[in-house]
Design a protein around this motif. Structure first.
Motif, PDB file in Angstrom:
ATOM      1  N   PRO A   1       0.797  -1.233   0.000  1.00 52.00           N
ATOM      2  CA  PRO A   1       0.000   0.000   0.000  1.00 52.00           C
ATOM      3  C   PRO A   1       0.827   1.279   0.000  1.00 52.00           C
ATOM      4  O   PRO A   1       0.273   2.370  -0.066  1.00 52.00           O
ATOM      5  N   VAL A   2       2.138   1.146   0.112  1.00 53.68           N
ATOM      6  CA  VAL A   2       3.022   2.315   0.135  1.00 53.68           C
ATOM      7  C   VAL A   2       4.117   2.111  -0.902  1.00 53.68           C
ATOM      8  O   VAL A   2       4.027   1.227  -1.740  1.00 53.68           O
ATOM      9  N   GLY A   3       5.162   2.894  -0.859  1.00 51.21           N
ATOM     10  CA  GLY A   3       6.231   2.784  -1.847  1.00 51.21           C
ATOM     11  C   GLY A   3       7.405   1.952  -1.392  1.00 51.21           C
ATOM     12  O   GLY A   3       8.515   2.131  -1.895  1.00 51.21           O
ATOM     13  N   ALA A   4       7.167   1.008  -0.477  1.00 51.48           N
ATOM     14  CA  ALA A   4       8.272   0.168   0.012  1.00 51.48           C
ATOM     15  C   ALA A   4       8.717  -0.832  -1.042  1.00 51.48           C
ATOM     16  O   ALA A   4       9.907  -1.133  -1.159  1.00 51.48           O
ATOM     17  N   LEU A   5       7.775  -1.369  -1.812  1.00 50.61           N
ATOM     18  CA  LEU A   5       8.079  -2.329  -2.875  1.00 50.61           C
ATOM     19  C   LEU A   5       7.518  -1.779  -4.176  1.00 50.61           C
ATOM     20  O   LEU A   5       6.308  -1.561  -4.297  1.00 50.61           O
ATOM     21  N   THR A   6       8.385  -1.527  -5.134  1.00 51.53           N
ATOM     22  CA  THR A   6       7.946  -0.945  -6.403  1.00 51.53           C
ATOM     23  C   THR A   6       8.535  -1.724  -7.568  1.00 51.53           C
ATOM     24  O   THR A   6       9.424  -2.568  -7.405  1.00 51.53           O
ATOM     25  N   ASN A   7       8.043  -1.432  -8.741  1.00 55.44           N
ATOM     26  CA  ASN A   7       8.437  -2.111  -9.966  1.00 55.44           C
ATOM     27  C   ASN A   7       9.816  -1.605 -10.398  1.00 55.44           C
ATOM     28  O   ASN A   7       9.970  -0.462 -10.806  1.00 55.44           O
ATOM     29  N   LYS A   8      10.822  -2.473 -10.318  1.00 56.52           N
ATOM     30  CA  LYS A   8      12.191  -2.039 -10.620  1.00 56.52           C
ATOM     31  C   LYS A   8      12.364  -1.692 -12.096  1.00 56.52           C
ATOM     32  O   LYS A   8      13.128  -0.777 -12.444  1.00 56.52           O
ATOM     33  N   VAL A   9      11.666  -2.374 -12.978  1.00 51.56           N
ATOM     34  CA  VAL A   9      11.777  -2.077 -14.410  1.00 51.56           C
ATOM     35  C   VAL A   9      11.161  -0.719 -14.737  1.00 51.56           C
ATOM     36  O   VAL A   9      11.640  -0.002 -15.608  1.00 51.56           O
ATOM     37  N   PHE A  10      10.114  -0.359 -14.027  1.00 50.16           N
ATOM     38  CA  PHE A  10       9.412   0.908 -14.254  1.00 50.16           C
ATOM     39  C   PHE A  10      10.026   2.062 -13.456  1.00 50.16           C
ATOM     40  O   PHE A  10       9.689   3.231 -13.679  1.00 50.16           O
ATOM     41  N   GLN A  11      10.952   1.754 -12.557  1.00 47.41           N
ATOM     42  CA  GLN A  11      11.462   2.736 -11.589  1.00 47.41           C
ATOM     43  C   GLN A  11      11.933   4.029 -12.263  1.00 47.41           C
ATOM     44  O   GLN A  11      12.733   4.009 -13.200  1.00 47.41           O
ATOM     45  N   PHE A  12      11.379   5.152 -11.790  1.00 46.69           N
ATOM     46  CA  PHE A  12      11.760   6.509 -12.222  1.00 46.69           C
ATOM     47  C   PHE A  12      11.479   6.784 -13.705  1.00 46.69           C
ATOM     48  O   PHE A  12      12.048   7.704 -14.282  1.00 46.69           O
ATOM     49  N   LYS A  13      10.580   6.004 -14.319  1.00 44.17           N
ATOM     50  CA  LYS A  13      10.285   6.201 -15.746  1.00 44.17           C
ATOM     51  C   LYS A  13       9.194   7.246 -15.963  1.00 44.17           C
ATOM     52  O   LYS A  13       9.237   7.998 -16.935  1.00 44.17           O
ATOM     53  N   ALA A  14       8.185   7.266 -15.101  1.00 45.12           N
ATOM     54  CA  ALA A  14       7.051   8.177 -15.316  1.00 45.12           C
ATOM     55  C   ALA A  14       6.220   8.258 -14.051  1.00 45.12           C
ATOM     56  O   ALA A  14       6.373   7.461 -13.129  1.00 45.12           O
TER      57      ALA A  14
END
Length: 748
Positions: free
Chosen positions: A214-227
Motif C-alpha cells: 500500500p506504500v512505496g516500500a516495494l515498487t516495480n524495478k523495471v518501471f522505476q523513475f520512468k514516469a
C-alpha cells in the motif's frame, strides 16, 4: 429462551447488521469490513486484502460497535470482528474517526514522507488516506528510523524505510506464491520486513508484491523513475505467453509500454499476474526489432518500401503456389491473423498449414481443446493429477490455483520424468522415464484415488504433448479420465493454440513435421523465430535454408535473416487490436496499446495488402471488422495425420520442458526476466547414478548427441531426474539441436 433474529426472513446462514444506519444481511462468520465493502460503505485499511488471510495489524479500520444497546469499550478492527445478529457499526462517528486519525498519526511517525521522489506517488494508499485522516503537522520531534534496503532481485525495488509493516507482501509469498520468502524480523519499533537469507525472490509471481504493497516500500524495478502515474494511459490487453490469457492493463506514455498491471477477472487470473506477463514488455524494445521491410538481394539485406517488400513476397508466393508452399504460424498469433493466413493458404491452393510448431507426434491428429473443467473450478477439485508438466513454469497462475485447491483439502498426484519443485504438498508422485509415463498414469493406486474423488481432474502438460510419442500419452490420459470420471484438461501448446485451431490454421495436407521431412520449395513464417521456436530445429533450418521464405516477423533476428528472403515487420499483441481464445475456450479481446515501431504494421493489414497484391478473393475488406467478417465462415479442417516419429538413437531418454523465461521471442528479449533466478543457463541434467555410470561429474562440460544433432552443455546432477533420463529446457540456442528421443552423453 433463545433470542429471536432481527429479521426472521433471512436465510439461516445470514444475520442482520446495521452499518452507519444501513440495514444489511451478511453471512455468518464474515467480517464487518466484508459486509461494508459489499454495501459500498468505505472503511479505511492498509493490511486487509480480500485475497489474503486477515492480519489485523495496521488498525486503520477501527470502528465503533454496539450490541444490544451497549457500546464496546474500545474501537474494534473491522477486518477481524465477525458480524453478529443486531450488531450496529459506526464507521464515521467521533469515536471511530478519532481512533482512525490516531492510528494514521502513529503510522506516519517513521514514514519518510518522500512522496515527490517515490514511484508510488499518485497511487499510494497511504498518501490517499493521510489526506482524509492525517494531520497537517506532526507532534513528534524524534528522529525517524531508517531501514536498510535489500536487493531482492531484478524485478522488485525496495525502499523499506517507507514500510508500514502491513505484512501484505509476507502473506502473499506465504499463502499465494507458497515460497515463504518474506517475513518480519526483530520486534517493536525495530520490526523490519525482508528476506531471511538476503537472496532474491525466486517466486514466478514476485511482481504481485508491488500491487499489494500500500506504500512505496516495494515498487516495480523495471518501471522505476520512468514516469508518474498521472502521465500514463491505460489500455486493456491480455497475456500472450501462455494459454491462460491473463487480463491486464498496459500503461503507456507517448505510445511506449512502460509497465503492465493486472486487470481483475475472477474466472481467469483473479487479481494476479505472472512475472512473465508483467515484465515481458521490455522485449518489445529490443535492438533487433523489425522496423522496416527487408529484402535479401545478392546475399545482402537492404531496407525497402512496403510496396517493394509486398511485391517481392507476392512474386515468391505466385511462383510457388499449391503443394509447393508451406505456411507455418506461431501459436500466439491472433484469431484474425490466423483466419487470414488460412484464407491466404487456401487462396494459393496449399493445404500445408500448421501452428503446432512445438509438437512432434501428429499420428492421432490431435489439436488444442478447451479444458474439461473451467479454470476457476480447478481450485474446487479434490483430486488433481499433473501429467507430463512442470506446471509451475508452464502456467504459473494455474499452479497457484492448484495450490488453493490443496489448501482446501485437494490431493495432488504427479506423473513426470522430473521431480519438479511445486509450491504445494504432493499426495503421491511417480517419477519415471518418458517411455513409462503412460503406464505410471494407469497405476491402480492412482486410478482408485481418482475414482474416490467427487471432482477429479487430469492436467496434461507440454512434456507429454510435445513428446515424440505424445499420441500414446494423450490416449492414456483420455483412458484414465474415461475410467475414473475425471475431467481432462490438456494445456494448449501456445497462447492462442485453441483460437488458431478454431480458425482453421491446421493442415489438410502436410503438418509441420511432414513439411520438414519433405521440404517445400517456399514457406511463409508468421511470428516465428526459426532458430528457437520449432520442436525440431535441425530439420526446420535444413528445410528453410533450401527454400524461398517470406517471414512476417516481430524481430529481424539472426536466425530469421539466415533463412528468409523477405522480412515484413508486424506488430506484437500489445501493439494491435486482436482477439485470443484462452484455455477455457473463451474469446477475449485486446485494445491497441503501444505504438508500432518504425514502419511496422498490424499483421491483418499486411495480410490484406498481400492478398490484394496476389488478387485473392476475401481480401477486399478495409478495416478490422471487415477482416473478422471475412474469416467468420472459415470451414473446419479435416486434419491430416502423419506417422509417429521413431525414438531413435542410443543412450538416455530425453525429457524436454520449456524454460520459463525462454518461451517466445518477446520474453527472451526481456532483460529483467533473463536476470531472474528461475532463468537458468542451458544445461543437461542427469540422475547421479546415470552420471556416475557414464564416468561424468557435476559441472563437467559434455557432448550430448541425438538423432537431431549434437550439443555441448554443462552437466548438472539431480536425484529428481528419473533414472535413464536426461532433462533439458527448450528455448536456448545451446539445447536447440536436441529435440527428443534418446541422447548419448559423453565427456567433451
Amino acid at each position: 429462551m433463545s433470542a429471536q433474529p432481527v429479521n426472521p426472513n433471512l436465510p439461516p446462514d445470514h444475520v442482520t447488521v446495521f452499518i452507519d444506519g444501513v440495514e444489511l444481511a451478511a453471512p455468518k462468520g464474515s467480517m464487518i469490513i466484508q459486509a461494508a465493502d459489499k454495501a459500498g460503505i468505505p472503511i479505511p485499511r492498509f493490511c486487509y486484502h480480500d485475497k489474503l488471510a486477515i492480519a489485523a495489524n495496521c488498525r486503520m479500520c477501527l470502528v465503533d460497535t454496539e450490541v444490544g444497546g451497549r457500546s464496546a469499550p474500545k474501537p474494534s478492527p473491522a477486518c477481524a470482528t465477525p458480524v453478529m445478529d443486531g450488531l450496529k457499526v459506526f464507521t464515521r462517528n467521533d469515536k471511530a474517526l478519532k481512533a482512525q486519525r490516531n492510528v494514521m498519526e502513529f503510522l506516519l511517525i517513521n514514514h519518510p514522507l518522500d512522496c515527490p521522489i517515490c514511484d508510488q506517488g499518485g497511487e499510494c494508499e497511504l498518501q490517499d488516506l493521510s489526506l482524509g485522516y492525517g494531520r497537517s503537522v506532526s507532534r513528534f520531534q524524534e528522529r525517524k528510523r531508517t531501514v536498510p534496503d535489500e536487493d531482492i532481485g531484478p524485478l522488485v525495488a525496495t525502499e523499506m524505510t517507507r514500510c508500514i509493516q502491513c505484512t501484505r507482501c509476507v502473506r502473499f509469498t506465504a499463502e499465494v506464491a507458497g515460497t515463504y520468502e518474506l517475513g518480519g524480523m526483530y520486534r517493536g519499533e525495530n520490526l523490519q520486513i525482508g528476506t531471511f537469507d538476503g537472496k532474491p525472490l525466486t517466486t514466478e509471481l514476485s511482481g504481485n508484491v508491488v500491487d499489494v504493497c500500500p506504500v512505496g516500500a516495494l515498487t516495480n524495478k523495471v518501471f522505476q523513475f520512468k514516469a508518474r502515474p498521472w502521465e500514463l494511459m491505460a489500455r486493456e490487453s491480455l497475456g500472450y505467453h501462455d494459454p491462460m490469457g491473463s487480463n491486464l492493463y498496459l500503461h503507456l506514455r507517448r505510445g511506449d509500454v512502460l509497465r503492465t498491471v493486472p486487470r481483475d477477472n475472477e474466472s481467469v487470473n483473479e487479481c494476479w499476474l505472472s512475472d512473465r506477463d508483467r515484465y515481458s514488455h521490455q522485449g518489445l524494445y529490443a535492438s533487433d526489432r523489425a522496423v522496416k521491410p527487408l529484402l535479401k538481394s545478392g546475399g545482402e539485406w537492404r531496407e525497402v518500401s512496403w510496396a517493394e517488400g509486398l511485391s517481392a513476397a507476392a512474386e515468391i508466393l505466385r511462383a510457388h503456389r499449391g503443394d509447393e508452399l508451406g505456411v507455418l504460424v506461431h501459436p500466439a498469433a491472433s484469431n484474425e491473423e490466423g483466419g487470414l493466413l488460412a484464407k491466404l493458404a487456401a487462396g494459393l491452393g496449399s493445404g500445408n498449414l500448421d501452428h503446432r510448431i512445438a509438437q512432434r507426434d501428429f499420428s492421432d491428429g490431435a489439436t488444442a481443446e478447451a479444458f474439461g473443467l473451467p479454470l476457476a473450478e480447478i481450485e474446487k477439485a479434490d483430486a488433481i493429477v499433473v501429467f507430463g508438466s512442470n506446471i509451475r513454469h508452464e502456467l504459473p497462475l494455474l499452479h497457484q490455483r492448484i495450490r488453493k485447491a490443496v489448501r482446501n483439502g485437494a490431493r495432488v498426484h504427479v506423473v513426470n520424468p522430473v521431480d519438479f519443485d511445486f509450491a504445494f504438498d504432493i499426495a503421491g508422485k511417480r517419477i519415471v522415464a518418458p517411455s513409462q509415463l503412460a503406464g505410471a498414469l494407469n497405476d491402480a493406486t492412482l486410478v482408485e484415488a481418482a475414482k474416490g474423488a467427487n471432482r477429479a481432474v487430469v492436467i496434461v502438460g507440454g512434456i507429454a504433448e510435445n513428446h515424440p510419442q505424445a499420441a500414446q500419452l494423450r490416449a492414456a490420459a483420455r483412458d484414465f479420465c474415461n475410467a475414473t470420471g475425471a475431467s481432462l484438461c490438456r494445456i494448449p501448446q501456445g497462447a492462442n493454440a485453441l483460437g488458431l485451431t478454431r480458425a482453421g490454421v491446421l493442415p489438410a495436407a502436410r503438418d509441420v513435421a511432414a513439411q520438414f521431412a519433405q521440404p517445400r520449395s517456399a514457406y511463409v513464417l508468421y511470428g516465428i523465430e526459426p532458430g528457437l521456436d520449432f520442436a525440431d530445429t535441425a530439420a526446420a533450418l535444413k528445410a528453410l535454408n533450401g527454400a524461398k521464405v517470406v517471414a512476417f516477423s516481430h524481430f529481424a533476428c539472426a536466425s530469421t535473416r539466415g533463412v528468409a528472403d523477405v522480412i515484413l515487420p508486424i506488430g506484437a499483441l500489445p501493439e494491435i487490436e486482436a482477439t485470443l481464445t484462452n484455455l477455457d475456450g473463451v474469446e477475449q479481446r485486446t485494445q491497441a496499446g503501444g505504438k508500432l515501431p518504425g514502419e511496422a504494421r498490424e499483421g491483418w493489414r499486411v495480410l490484406r495488402a498481400l492478398g490484394g497484391e496476389l488478387g485473392l478473393p476475401a481480401f477486399e475488406f478495409t478495416d478490422l471488422e471487415g477482416a473478422r467478417a471475412a474469416i467468420a465462415g472459415n470451414a473446419a479442417v479435416a486434419v491430416s495425420r502423419s506417422t509417429a516419429p521413431a525414438v531413435a538413437g542410443e543412450g538416455l531418454e530425453l525429457a524436454v520442458s520449456a524454460a520459463i523465461y525462454r518461451t517466445d521471442a518477446v520474453v527472451r528479449r526481456a532483460q529483467a526476466l533473463q536476470s531472474h533466478p528461475l532463468n537458468l543457463a542451458a544445461r543437461i541434467v542427469l540422475n547421479p547414478a546415470d552420471a556416475q555410470a557414464l564416468g561424468l561429474s557435476d559441472g563437467q562440460v559434455v557432448k550430448a548427441g541425438a538423432s537431431d544433432g549434437t550439443a555441448t552443455l554443462p552437466l548438472a546432477m539431480d536425484a529428481g531426474v528419473a533414472a535413464g533420463t536426461a532433462w533439458i529446457e527448450s528455448g536456448h540456442g545451446a539445447t536447440a539441436p536436441l529435440g527428443a528421443g534418446r541422447v548419448k552423453v559423453v565427456a567433451a
